[in-house]
Design an enzyme around this catalytic site. Sequence first.
Site, PDB file in Angstrom:
ATOM      1  N   HIS A  42      17.944   2.301 -14.104  1.00  0.00           N
ATOM      2  CA  HIS A  42      16.734   3.017 -14.484  1.00  0.00           C
ATOM      3  C   HIS A  42      16.570   3.049 -15.999  1.00  0.00           C
ATOM      4  CE1 HIS A  42      16.261   5.266 -10.400  1.00  0.00           C
ATOM      5  NE2 HIS A  42      15.717   4.074 -10.397  1.00  0.00           N
ATOM      6  N   HIS A  92      22.169   1.425  -7.787  1.00  0.00           N
ATOM      7  CA  HIS A  92      22.079   2.690  -7.061  1.00  0.00           C
ATOM      8  C   HIS A  92      22.525   2.576  -5.608  1.00  0.00           C
ATOM      9  CE1 HIS A  92      18.864   2.463 -10.181  1.00  0.00           C
ATOM     10  NE2 HIS A  92      19.506   3.543 -10.584  1.00  0.00           N
ATOM     11  N   GLU A 119      19.687   6.270  -5.083  1.00  0.00           N
ATOM     12  CA  GLU A 119      21.094   6.455  -4.717  1.00  0.00           C
ATOM     13  C   GLU A 119      21.221   7.359  -3.499  1.00  0.00           C
ATOM     14  OE1 GLU A 119      25.198   8.518  -6.253  1.00  0.00           O
ATOM     15  OE2 GLU A 119      23.795   7.823  -7.797  1.00  0.00           O
ATOM     16  N   THR A 132      26.078  10.674  -7.712  1.00  0.00           N
ATOM     17  CA  THR A 132      27.051  10.502  -8.797  1.00  0.00           C
ATOM     18  C   THR A 132      26.531  10.916 -10.169  1.00  0.00           C
ATOM     19  OG1 THR A 132      26.380   8.204  -9.199  1.00  0.00           O
ATOM     20  CG2 THR A 132      28.162   8.579  -7.596  1.00  0.00           C
ATOM     21  N   CYS A 156      30.420  10.818 -11.239  1.00  0.00           N
ATOM     22  CA  CYS A 156      31.249   9.785 -11.854  1.00  0.00           C
ATOM     23  C   CYS A 156      31.745  10.186 -13.236  1.00  0.00           C
ATOM     24  CB  CYS A 156      30.490   8.459 -11.902  1.00  0.00           C
ATOM     25  SG  CYS A 156      29.367   8.294 -13.288  1.00  0.00           S
ATOM     26  N   SER A 190      15.434   8.064 -15.154  1.00  0.00           N
ATOM     27  CA  SER A 190      16.901   8.043 -15.191  1.00  0.00           C
ATOM     28  C   SER A 190      17.450   9.433 -14.916  1.00  0.00           C
ATOM     29  CB  SER A 190      17.387   7.550 -16.557  1.00  0.00           C
ATOM     30  OG  SER A 190      18.768   7.793 -16.717  1.00  0.00           O
ATOM     31  N   SER A 191      18.133   9.580 -13.790  1.00  0.00           N
ATOM     32  CA  SER A 191      18.680  10.885 -13.414  1.00  0.00           C
ATOM     33  C   SER A 191      19.667  11.394 -14.444  1.00  0.00           C
ATOM     34  CB  SER A 191      19.359  10.788 -12.040  1.00  0.00           C
ATOM     35  OG  SER A 191      19.998  12.010 -11.703  1.00  0.00           O
ATOM     36  N   ASN A 192      20.618  10.566 -14.834  1.00  0.00           N
ATOM     37  CA  ASN A 192      21.662  11.059 -15.741  1.00  0.00           C
ATOM     38  C   ASN A 192      21.105  11.366 -17.123  1.00  0.00           C
ATOM     39  OD1 ASN A 192      22.759   8.816 -17.814  1.00  0.00           O
ATOM     40  ND2 ASN A 192      22.050   7.792 -15.965  1.00  0.00           N
ATOM     41  N   SER A 235      22.344   4.399 -18.593  1.00  0.00           N
ATOM     42  CA  SER A 235      21.591   3.162 -18.381  1.00  0.00           C
ATOM     43  C   SER A 235      20.862   2.702 -19.638  1.00  0.00           C
ATOM     44  CB  SER A 235      20.587   3.351 -17.233  1.00  0.00           C
ATOM     45  OG  SER A 235      19.815   4.526 -17.429  1.00  0.00           O
TER      46      SER A 235
END
Length: 324
Positions: free
Chosen positions: A57, A90, A142, A180, A210, A238-240, A282
């Site tokens: 992402h 993902h 994911e 994660t 993670c 982007s989730s993270n 990412s």
Amino acid sequence: MSTTENAAIEPVTGADAEVLLAQPRGFCAGVDRAIEIVERALQRFGAPIYVRHEIVHNAYVVSDLRSKGAVFVQELDDVPVGGTVIFSAHGVSRAVRQAAEARGLRVFDATCPLVTKVHVEVSKMRTQGFEIIMIGHKGHPEVEGTMGQADDGMLLVESVDDVARLAVKDPARLAYVTQTTLSVDETQEIVAAIKARFPAVHEPKKQDICYATQNRQDAVKFMAPQVEVVIVVGSPNSSNSNRLRELAEKLGVPAYMVDTPEQVRPEWLAGKRRVGLTAGASAPEELAQSIVDRLRALGARSVRPLDGIQENMSFPLPRGLQIN
């Protein structure tokens, strides 16, 4: 430096700001591997190489790979029969794998090995008869891939409130897994709520969030008290990266997420003595450095990397793409 020391120093103009770089930041091992899989496939088989969904992402990464011959598709029906397709980092459901096989596609799997670990957990626990709670964000690729490792028996929760509304078949045969890339702190709250309501719940042997997610969030926690604004390099989907921005805000520091240097606004630096910069897992370092260049152009006088964990994780490439 403590927040008390920060408050004691008179703020100056953005032109005198110092940029502090979080460590670690940017690419994780799973993202490195996924991008290399696409590049190796292009080198070996030539364009076009089809990729189901964005490989990671990040708009910068996707644009770069598209310029090299990667074709990003939403569904396997968009891939010619017998073509080459790459699954994104993902992960995908079992149904997607079966559909690819039915279409005779050459498949390279760029699923992050740490996501695959969760897939294996789900398959094993469903075989053992456990109903599984999935902690994650509805609609995220994911989550869809992980929940798609089982035909049934999966329950999605996104919050502590969702836990209170859960209806399970047998509390004694219940387990949980997580996406994660979640907020570590928020996930701990949800897990605590699950354990409080279902004391016999089966836990993963090792947390599913993670190492890269944990490390980048810890780096923001270390950086935030030292700065007056945080800039997160990452794409909106982007989730993270979003979790990093939210974390900085929860720590009381204004935070902004940017995808290009042009998105950095001069007023963010106005009156700020220190600016913190991090990047989602990412986001490539070259993009982060272009944001640093933008901050310098706006008058930031210096850039200083902070102390932090040095990551040395790496994952092997799939068979067929490894160098002999």
